[in-house]
Write a protein that holds these residues in place. Structure first.
Motif, PDB file in Angstrom:
ATOM      1  N   UNK A 259      -9.721  -9.211  -0.615  1.00  0.00           N
ATOM      2  CA  UNK A 259     -10.873  -8.265  -0.972  1.00  0.00           C
ATOM      3  C   UNK A 259     -10.118  -7.596  -1.958  1.00  0.00           C
ATOM      4  N   UNK A 260     -10.849  -6.378  -2.244  1.00  0.00           N
ATOM      5  CA  UNK A 260     -10.397  -5.484  -3.309  1.00  0.00           C
ATOM      6  C   UNK A 260     -10.032  -4.131  -2.707  1.00  0.00           C
ATOM      7  N   UNK A 261      -8.742  -3.695  -3.658  1.00  0.00           N
ATOM      8  CA  UNK A 261      -8.160  -2.543  -3.041  1.00  0.00           C
ATOM      9  C   UNK A 261      -7.987  -1.758  -4.424  1.00  0.00           C
ATOM     10  N   UNK A 262      -8.023  -0.233  -4.500  1.00  0.00           N
ATOM     11  CA  UNK A 262      -7.776   0.617  -5.474  1.00  0.00           C
ATOM     12  C   UNK A 262      -6.406   0.483  -6.085  1.00  0.00           C
ATOM     13  N   UNK A 263      -6.252   0.011  -7.213  1.00  0.00           N
ATOM     14  CA  UNK A 263      -5.314  -0.427  -8.050  1.00  0.00           C
ATOM     15  C   UNK A 263      -4.207   0.618  -8.051  1.00  0.00           C
ATOM     16  N   UNK A 264      -4.400   2.003  -8.258  1.00  0.00           N
ATOM     17  CA  UNK A 264      -3.509   3.046  -8.462  1.00  0.00           C
ATOM     18  C   UNK A 264      -2.827   3.167  -6.896  1.00  0.00           C
ATOM     19  N   UNK A 265      -3.237   2.558  -5.933  1.00  0.00           N
ATOM     20  CA  UNK A 265      -2.660   2.680  -4.533  1.00  0.00           C
ATOM     21  C   UNK A 265      -1.883   1.867  -4.117  1.00  0.00           C
ATOM     22  N   UNK A 266      -1.421   0.923  -4.920  1.00  0.00           N
ATOM     23  CA  UNK A 266      -0.522  -0.198  -4.643  1.00  0.00           C
ATOM     24  C   UNK A 266       0.929  -0.054  -5.556  1.00  0.00           C
ATOM     25  N   UNK A 267       1.964  -0.348  -4.859  1.00  0.00           N
ATOM     26  CA  UNK A 267       3.215  -0.259  -5.603  1.00  0.00           C
ATOM     27  C   UNK A 267       3.816  -1.823  -5.664  1.00  0.00           C
ATOM     28  N   UNK A 268       4.279  -1.919  -6.690  1.00  0.00           N
ATOM     29  CA  UNK A 268       4.878  -3.318  -6.971  1.00  0.00           C
ATOM     30  C   UNK A 268       6.171  -3.351  -5.916  1.00  0.00           C
ATOM     31  N   UNK A 269       6.511  -4.487  -5.339  1.00  0.00           N
ATOM     32  CA  UNK A 269       7.655  -4.593  -4.589  1.00  0.00           C
ATOM     33  C   UNK A 269       8.706  -5.527  -5.540  1.00  0.00           C
ATOM     34  N   UNK A 270       9.837  -4.679  -5.680  1.00  0.00           N
ATOM     35  CA  UNK A 270      10.811  -5.237  -6.430  1.00  0.00           C
ATOM     36  C   UNK A 270      11.678  -6.380  -5.580  1.00  0.00           C
ATOM     37  N   UNK A 271      12.066  -7.391  -6.060  1.00  0.00           N
ATOM     38  CA  UNK A 271      12.661  -8.686  -5.354  1.00  0.00           C
ATOM     39  C   UNK A 271      14.168  -8.536  -5.744  1.00  0.00           C
TER      40      UNK A 271
ATOM     41  N   UNK B  12       0.809  -1.369  -0.029  1.00  0.00           N
ATOM     42  CA  UNK B  12      -0.004  -0.148   0.032  1.00  0.00           C
ATOM     43  C   UNK B  12       0.774   1.280   0.088  1.00  0.00           C
ATOM     44  N   UNK B  13       0.668   2.271  -0.887  1.00  0.00           N
ATOM     45  CA  UNK B  13       1.440   3.091  -1.083  1.00  0.00           C
ATOM     46  C   UNK B  13       0.865   4.400   0.162  1.00  0.00           C
ATOM     47  N   UNK B  14      -0.168   4.250   0.442  1.00  0.00           N
ATOM     48  CA  UNK B  14      -1.114   5.099   1.502  1.00  0.00           C
ATOM     49  C   UNK B  14      -2.023   4.282   2.121  1.00  0.00           C
ATOM     50  N   UNK B  15      -2.540   4.946   3.190  1.00  0.00           N
ATOM     51  CA  UNK B  15      -3.571   3.966   3.874  1.00  0.00           C
ATOM     52  C   UNK B  15      -4.824   3.833   2.872  1.00  0.00           C
ATOM     53  N   UNK B  16      -5.542   2.647   2.812  1.00  0.00           N
ATOM     54  CA  UNK B  16      -6.474   2.468   1.690  1.00  0.00           C
ATOM     55  C   UNK B  16      -7.477   1.398   2.593  1.00  0.00           C
TER      56      UNK B  16
ATOM     57  N   UNK C 265       1.566  -5.380   2.953  1.00  0.00           N
ATOM     58  CA  UNK C 265       1.906  -6.099   1.975  1.00  0.00           C
ATOM     59  C   UNK C 265       0.499  -6.779   1.382  1.00  0.00           C
ATOM     60  N   UNK C 266       0.344  -6.734   0.102  1.00  0.00           N
ATOM     61  CA  UNK C 266      -1.127  -7.372  -0.374  1.00  0.00           C
ATOM     62  C   UNK C 266      -0.509  -8.138  -1.747  1.00  0.00           C
ATOM     63  N   UNK C 267      -0.811  -9.358  -1.689  1.00  0.00           N
ATOM     64  CA  UNK C 267      -0.795 -10.240  -2.756  1.00  0.00           C
ATOM     65  C   UNK C 267      -1.961 -10.000  -3.855  1.00  0.00           C
ATOM     66  N   UNK C 268      -1.563  -9.346  -4.980  1.00  0.00           N
ATOM     67  CA  UNK C 268      -2.750  -9.355  -6.035  1.00  0.00           C
ATOM     68  C   UNK C 268      -2.758 -10.458  -6.914  1.00  0.00           C
TER      69      UNK C 268
END
Length: 110
Positions: A98-110, A47-51, A72-75
Motif C-alpha cells: 500500500x501507500x504511506x506518507x513519504x515524510x513519515x518514513x526514515x531510511x535504514x542504514x546498513x 516508520x518514524x511514527x504510527x501511520x 519496516x517498509x520496503x519502498x
C-alpha cells in the motif's frame, strides 16, 4: 514515463554495486507498480511514527491498517516524493502492500 522508470531502476542497481547504503536491488518490476508511481527505487525504510497504510496516494484513500513506529517498509516507488508505495516487512501488517506518507518514513542504514 517508461523511460523514467527504466532510468530509475538502472540507477538503483548501480547504487547497489557502488555500495550505497539503504538502497537495495529492485524487487518489484516497473510494470507491476501502480500507475501513480513516478520514481522507482527500492529502499528499506521504517516508520518514524504510527501511520496509515493506504489503498492509494492520499488521505482520502481507505486505510488498510496502521503501521507502528519502527515497522519496516520496503519502498518500491514514490509519487512526487509525497507518497511511497511498497510492502510492509514487519509488524502486524507484514506482507501487505500500500501507500504511506513519504515524510513519515526514515531510511535504514546498513
Amino acid at each position: 514515463m517508461r523511460i523514467v522508470r527504466t532510468i530509475a531502476t538502472a540507477t538503483a542497481s548501480v547504487a547497489v554495486l557502488l555500495g550505497t547504503t539503504a538502497l537495495t536491488a529492485p524487487t518489484a518490476s516497473a510494470a507491476s507498480l501502480p500507475s501513480q508511481c513516478n520514481l522507482v527505487l527500492t529502499l528499506t525504510k521504517e516508520a518514524s511514527t504510527s501511520l496509515n497504510l493506504r489503498s492509494g496516494p492520499g488521505t482520502s484513500y481507505t486505510s488498510l491498517g496502521i503501521l507502528a513506529t519502527g515497522v519496516k517498509f520496503t519502498e518500491y516507488c514514490t509519487k512526487d516524493y509525497a507518497w511511497s508505495y511498497g510492502k510492509v516487512t514487519s509488524g502486524a501488517n507484514k506482507g501487505k502492500t500500500g501507500w504511506v506518507k513519504y515524510s513519515l518514513l526514515n531510511p535504514i542504514e546498513k
